[in-house]
Write a protein that holds these residues in place. Structure first.
Motif, mmCIF file in Angstrom:
data_model
loop_
_atom_site.group_PDB
_atom_site.id
_atom_site.type_symbol
_atom_site.label_atom_id
_atom_site.label_comp_id
_atom_site.label_asym_id
_atom_site.label_seq_id
_atom_site.Cartn_x
_atom_site.Cartn_y
_atom_site.Cartn_z
ATOM 1 N N GLN A 1 0.864 -1.184 0.000
ATOM 2 C CA GLN A 1 0.000 0.000 0.000
ATOM 3 C C GLN A 1 0.901 1.236 0.000
ATOM 4 O O GLN A 1 1.278 1.739 1.054
ATOM 5 N N LEU A 2 1.248 1.697 -1.184
ATOM 6 C CA LEU A 2 2.177 2.812 -1.301
ATOM 7 C C LEU A 2 1.637 4.048 -0.584
ATOM 8 O O LEU A 2 0.442 4.323 -0.622
ATOM 9 N N ASN A 3 2.540 4.794 0.056
ATOM 10 C CA ASN A 3 2.123 6.052 0.674
ATOM 11 C C ASN A 3 3.332 6.945 0.915
ATOM 12 O O ASN A 3 4.136 6.680 1.797
ATOM 13 N N ILE A 4 3.479 7.977 0.090
ATOM 14 C CA ILE A 4 4.542 8.965 0.287
ATOM 15 C C ILE A 4 3.924 10.362 0.150
ATOM 16 O O ILE A 4 3.488 10.749 -0.935
ATOM 17 N N GLN A 5 3.895 11.075 1.267
ATOM 18 C CA GLN A 5 3.351 12.446 1.247
ATOM 19 C C GLN A 5 4.459 13.494 1.312
ATOM 20 O O GLN A 5 4.252 14.645 0.963
ATOM 21 N N ASN A 6 5.596 13.077 1.831
ATOM 22 C CA ASN A 6 6.703 14.023 2.002
ATOM 23 C C ASN A 6 8.020 13.257 2.122
ATOM 24 O O ASN A 6 8.049 12.044 1.950
ATOM 25 N N GLU A 7 9.076 13.979 2.451
ATOM 26 C CA GLU A 7 10.422 13.396 2.469
ATOM 27 C C GLU A 7 10.827 12.858 3.842
ATOM 28 O O GLU A 7 11.902 12.269 3.963
ATOM 29 N N THR A 8 10.009 13.093 4.873
ATOM 30 C CA THR A 8 10.543 12.859 6.220
ATOM 31 C C THR A 8 9.669 12.047 7.175
ATOM 32 O O THR A 8 10.119 11.729 8.267
ATOM 33 N N SER A 9 8.436 11.727 6.782
ATOM 34 C CA SER A 9 7.611 10.910 7.681
ATOM 35 C C SER A 9 8.272 9.547 7.888
ATOM 36 O O SER A 9 9.072 9.114 7.053
ATOM 37 N N ARG A 10 7.900 8.855 8.958
ATOM 38 C CA ARG A 10 8.560 7.599 9.336
ATOM 39 C C ARG A 10 8.533 6.588 8.191
ATOM 40 O O ARG A 10 7.476 6.216 7.677
ATOM 41 N N PHE B 1 9.632 6.837 -8.828
ATOM 42 C CA PHE B 1 9.441 7.505 -7.535
ATOM 43 C C PHE B 1 7.965 7.411 -7.161
ATOM 44 O O PHE B 1 7.103 7.217 -8.028
ATOM 45 N N VAL B 2 7.712 7.518 -5.870
ATOM 46 C CA VAL B 2 6.342 7.388 -5.370
ATOM 47 C C VAL B 2 5.853 8.736 -4.857
ATOM 48 O O VAL B 2 6.558 9.437 -4.131
ATOM 49 N N ILE B 3 4.629 9.097 -5.256
ATOM 50 C CA ILE B 3 3.924 10.241 -4.675
ATOM 51 C C ILE B 3 2.527 9.749 -4.305
ATOM 52 O O ILE B 3 1.857 9.122 -5.128
ATOM 53 N N GLU B 4 2.121 10.007 -3.062
ATOM 54 C CA GLU B 4 0.862 9.477 -2.543
ATOM 55 C C GLU B 4 0.860 7.957 -2.727
ATOM 56 O O GLU B 4 1.752 7.280 -2.233
ATOM 57 N N ASN B 5 -0.110 7.414 -3.467
ATOM 58 C CA ASN B 5 -0.155 5.946 -3.638
ATOM 59 C C ASN B 5 0.218 5.524 -5.057
ATOM 60 O O ASN B 5 -0.097 4.437 -5.500
ATOM 61 N N LYS B 6 0.898 6.417 -5.778
ATOM 62 C CA LYS B 6 1.261 6.142 -7.171
ATOM 63 C C LYS B 6 2.772 5.979 -7.319
ATOM 64 O O LYS B 6 3.544 6.782 -6.793
ATOM 65 N N LEU B 7 3.173 4.941 -8.067
ATOM 66 C CA LEU B 7 4.576 4.810 -8.455
ATOM 67 C C LEU B 7 4.689 5.295 -9.897
ATOM 68 O O LEU B 7 4.001 4.782 -10.783
ATOM 69 N N ILE B 8 5.518 6.311 -10.093
ATOM 70 C CA ILE B 8 5.654 6.893 -11.414
ATOM 71 C C ILE B 8 6.971 6.435 -12.016
ATOM 72 O O ILE B 8 8.038 6.645 -11.433
ATOM 73 N N LYS B 9 6.874 5.772 -13.142
ATOM 74 C CA LYS B 9 8.088 5.295 -13.809
ATOM 75 C C LYS B 9 8.785 6.489 -14.452
ATOM 76 O O LYS B 9 8.170 7.264 -15.178
#
Length: 304
Positions: A3-12, A90-98
């Protein structure tokens, strides 16, 4: 499934792809190098050795283990450089962008197939081919997506120009709720101290509200000033030209409190500790010779 999840550079950090230095192949020819720093080391006979780089990456893997981070590694391709996993996607939110990277590097993407198979197909995005983008230029920062770019008419003349305005527009369309903010970077094919290969070579947000910044990496002074004002001067660690050359802005956050940094970044690491960060120091000088460091060799998949 992941379950991808990236909102920023520093969350755990919970899950990450860490590149590999195994079977990296022979020292490249000058004409096969993608950046001025690698060229410099090839010519000087100081290009990094595979065994040294394997030890450096193992040190990072140990830090991830200490913090219970799930680590994926690429499938090893024979005689092929797979250190910089940030370049290929790279991942943004729940998307992996090639990333539409240099065609020679397509194999690197296929080498993370075992990870891609754990991601819902509809969350894997392939941008149109005119969109050039690499993960080192893309930084999700809560409501923003910061993007390093180069829009000069001579874009095609720079092997160091990796992300274009077509990609900036495509990201804006993909994430309409975010503010996609481009920054023009200074490019040089032959002088590494005047070349910001990616945005993370001259800037990176850390903690909740702090940043590492190098003014000369930005072509347009007001864009640099915007970042300085956004984070606040007292929260910004300004690095020198030599520190940028040594990749001081390319550290990696495991959380808002914990940062992996190179053991020789004395001035930076002292400042980080003064500001209350836990600094996990690792050796990474050999990998840095290829104009990439900790952020370049990691691709976060899940943060809290």
């Amino acid at each position: 499934m992941l379950q991808l999840n990236i909102q920023n550079e520093t969350s755990r950090l919970r899950s990450v792809i860490l590149g590999t230095a195994k079977s990296i192949g022979p020292v490249p020819k000058v004409e096969d190098c993608y950046d001025p720093k690698s060229i410099q080391h090839v010519l000087a006979g100081t290009y990094p050795k595979e065994e040294d780089m394997i030890l450096e990456m193992d040190a990072v893997a140990k830090v991830f283990e200490k913090y219970n981070v799930e680590v994926f590694r690429p499938t090893i391709l024979q005689n092929y450089n797979q250190i910089f996993s940030r370049d290929i996607a790279f991942v943004i939110e729940n998307k992996l962008i090639k990333a539409n990277i240099l065609p020679d590097r397509e194999k690197e993407y296929l080498a993370i197939k075992h990870v891609l198979e754990q991601i819902d197909d509809e969350n894997i995005i392939q941008l149109p081919k005119e969109c050039h983008v690499e993960g080192g230029d893309v930084m999700p920062w809560n409501e923003y997506i910061f993007v390093g770019t180069y829009s000069g008419a001579d874009y095609a003349d720079y092997i160091t120009a990796r992300t274009n305005m077509d990609a900036v527009i495509a990201l804006q369309e993909l994430f309409p709720d975010k503010i996609v903010k481009p920054f023009e970077l200074r490019k040089s094919n032959n002088e590494p101290k005047d070349n910001a290969l990616h945005l993370d070579c001259c800037f990176q947000p850390i903690g909740k509200n702090k940043a590492i910044l190098h003014k000369n990496g930005f072509l347009i002074e007001r864009e640099y000033e915007w970042l300085l004002n956004y984070f606040g001067k007292e929260n910004v660690f300004e690095i020198t030209k030599d520190e940028m050359y040594n990749m001081n802005s390319n550290v990696f956050s495991i959380s808002e409190e914990v940062i992996i940094s190179e053991q020789n970044f004395t001035r930076l690491n002292t400042w980080l500790r003064d500001k209350g960060f836990t600094v996990e120091e690792v050796p990474y000088t050999e990998i840095a010779k290829q104009e990439g460091l900790l952020r370049c060799s990691t691709m976060p998949l899940i943060r809290d």
